[in-house]
Design a protein around this motif. Structure first.
Motif, short mmCIF file in Angstrom:
data_model
loop_
_atom_site.label_atom_id
_atom_site.label_comp_id
_atom_site.label_asym_id
_atom_site.label_seq_id
_atom_site.Cartn_x
_atom_site.Cartn_y
_atom_site.Cartn_z
N PHE A 93 0.84 -1.23 0.10
CA PHE A 93 -0.17 0.03 0.05
C PHE A 93 1.11 1.14 -0.28
O PHE A 93 1.77 1.06 0.61
CB PHE A 93 -1.40 0.09 1.32
N CYS A 94 0.35 2.43 -0.44
CA CYS A 94 1.43 3.73 -0.34
C CYS A 94 1.19 4.87 1.03
O CYS A 94 2.40 5.24 0.99
CB CYS A 94 0.61 4.88 -1.85
N GLY A 95 0.00 4.60 1.26
CA GLY A 95 0.23 4.63 2.88
C GLY A 95 -0.64 6.50 2.61
O GLY A 95 -0.51 7.27 3.13
N GLU A 96 -0.96 7.14 1.79
CA GLU A 96 -0.96 8.30 1.31
C GLU A 96 -2.08 8.76 0.13
O GLU A 96 -3.02 9.88 0.55
CB GLU A 96 0.79 9.62 0.23
N CYS A 97 -2.33 8.29 -0.37
CA CYS A 97 -4.37 7.83 -1.10
C CYS A 97 -5.03 8.45 -0.19
O CYS A 97 -4.70 7.82 0.73
CB CYS A 97 -3.94 6.89 -2.21
N ASP A 98 -6.43 8.55 -0.59
CA ASP A 98 -6.97 8.88 0.23
C ASP A 98 -7.90 7.34 1.57
O ASP A 98 -8.14 7.34 2.00
CB ASP A 98 -7.83 8.76 -0.44
N PRO A 99 -8.13 6.07 0.19
CA PRO A 99 -8.49 5.09 0.89
C PRO A 99 -7.49 5.06 1.40
O PRO A 99 -7.12 4.52 2.94
CB PRO A 99 -8.34 3.92 -0.17
N CYS A 100 -5.72 4.94 1.46
CA CYS A 100 -4.99 4.27 2.99
C CYS A 100 -4.82 5.23 3.88
O CYS A 100 -5.23 4.99 5.50
CB CYS A 100 -3.60 4.66 1.56
N ARG A 101 -5.50 6.22 3.40
CA ARG A 101 -5.47 7.40 5.11
C ARG A 101 -6.59 7.43 5.27
O ARG A 101 -7.05 7.40 6.85
CB ARG A 101 -5.06 9.04 4.26
N GLU A 107 -7.31 -1.43 -0.33
CA GLU A 107 -8.65 -0.08 -1.69
C GLU A 107 -7.63 0.89 -2.07
O GLU A 107 -7.45 1.28 -2.45
CB GLU A 107 -9.44 0.39 -0.95
N CYS A 108 -6.03 0.58 -1.62
CA CYS A 108 -4.74 1.74 -2.15
C CYS A 108 -5.20 1.85 -4.09
O CYS A 108 -4.91 0.55 -4.43
CB CYS A 108 -3.82 1.30 -1.78
N THR A 109 -5.50 2.82 -4.16
CA THR A 109 -5.36 3.14 -5.53
C THR A 109 -4.26 3.25 -6.34
O THR A 109 -3.70 3.19 -7.37
CB THR A 109 -5.73 4.48 -5.89
N GLN A 110 -2.87 3.33 -5.35
CA GLN A 110 -1.78 3.67 -5.69
C GLN A 110 -0.78 2.16 -6.24
O GLN A 110 0.26 1.97 -7.23
CB GLN A 110 -0.39 4.26 -5.22
ZN LIG Z 1 -2.72 4.08 -0.82
#
Ligand SMILES: [Zn+2]
Ligand SMILES: [Zn+2]
Length: 347
Positions: A93-101, A107-110
């Motif tokens: 996961f990226c940790g920064e996209c909307d779902p991650c936050r 559901e990470c979009t990145q």
């Molecule tokens: Zn993410």
């Protein structure tokens, strides 16, 4: 094999798995070099090997249910593990996209399905070594076998489902299907304090479920719906977990649940896709909840690690057999054999 070279298993096409070799880069500040110990063949992996669902592009360096030993960690890696510790792996996961936050890391979009520079797709679970983002590694108990520790991901998906189902202690939960995921669901629901009853038709699977101390209905020699009613004083189950994707399971679930406020969890997919034959008045008047689940978020992985590490969920009987990486083709064959539990590739 040296630490910057690795062999790995890869699906070239349906029915053909090979062992390839590649270079590994230096680890970054937030990364960890992991020496894989074991990777289990998931239903999605062998479904592709069998050509039932070719949902991922080739060459597919798959395998996402794995555990290994930390060899080296970058200076900025957080996490309570050191070199020599065993870890298992959660989803990237990226940790920064909307779902991650919003903590919905699954559901990470990145996270995209782009190939590596050398043209491979997949999670590279069947590798001797790999480099991972330190945030997706979770420390695992070394008293487990590596193949057992590799159940982190499947158990995390179960934890997410049980969370959505909101099961309470002393509720009666029916699990339809005593395959690998049915029995992981059953054990986890029991650990949460429920009375769990498993229904199954295959005698070998019934035997395994019973050896785990589970209450089992042999759906091959009785009407499982009537049996559930009988075992619940006519009331029916509080909830049903459907762990086999099939029309008959969908139908039975509606008939097995209690009259009002029942919940049904659709844990398993089926190919071809099973159908739900129900009118919405039925759901309305009976105040029923139909719950879908798929994947797992980081918090589910941590809960799953706890359940495994503290041996509240015992998956030892769910490791069918092991194969070395050099025999990955045989391993896929064994995993595709009807009735088999998880086949584990030792790395
Ligand atoms: Zn993410
Ligand atoms: Zn899986």
């Amino acid at each position: 094999m040296s630490e910057n070279q690795t062999k790995f298993g890869v699906l070239i096409k349906a029915g053909l798995a090979e062992v390839h070799q590649r270079e590994l880069p230096e680890i970054g500040d937030n990364q960890v070099l992991v020496k894989h110990e074991a990777c289990n063949i998931c239903t999605t992996d062998y479904g592709q090997w069998m050509g039932l669902r070719e949902h991922q592009p080739y060459p597919m360096a798959g395998g996402h249910e794995f555990a290994g030993i930390v060899v080296k960690k970058g200076p900025k890696v957080v996490g309570d593990f050191e070199a020599g510790d065993r870890v298992a792996v959660a989803y990237s996961f990226c940790g920064e996209c909307d779902p991650c936050r919003h903590a919905l890391t699954s559901e990470c979009t990145q996270v995209t399905n782009e190939p590596t520079e050398d043209g491979y797709y997949g999670a590279f679970g069947f590798s001797e070594y790999s480099i991972r983002d330190g945030r997706v590694l979770i420390k695992m108990n070394k008293e487990l076998s590596a193949s057992e520790a590799s159940f982190l991901e499947p158990l995390a998906t179960v934890v997410k489902g049980l969370d959505k189902l909101r099961i309470k202690p002393l509720e009666t939960i029916i699990v339809i299907g005593a395959g690998t995921m049915g029995l992981v669901n059953a054990q986890a629901a029991k650990a949460y304090g429920s009375r769990v009853i498993v229904t199954e038709v295959m005698p070998e699977k019934i035997e395994v479920a019973e050896s785990m101390g589970l209450e089992v209905i042999n759906a091959g020699d009785c009407n499982p719906v009537e049996k559930v009613k009988e075992l619940t004083d006519g009331k029916g189950a509080d909830a049903v977990i459907i762990a086999v994707g099939a029309n008959i399971a969908n139908k039975q679930a509606f008939e097995m649940v209690k009259k009002y406020d029942a919940r049904i969890l659709y844990f398993a997919a089926g190919y071809p896709a099973p159908e739900l034959k129900v009118d919405s008045n039925f759901i309305h008047y009976r105040k029923m909840e139909l719950v879908g689940t798929y994947g797992a978020d980081m918090k589910d992985f941590f809960t799953a690690a706890n359940l495994l590490n503290k041996k509240m969920v015992d998956v030892s009987k769910l490791v069918q057999c092991t194969f070395p990486l050099s025999e990955i083709q045989e391993a896929y064959k064994a995993a595709s054999t009807p009735g088999s539990y998880r086949v584990s590739v030792i790395l």
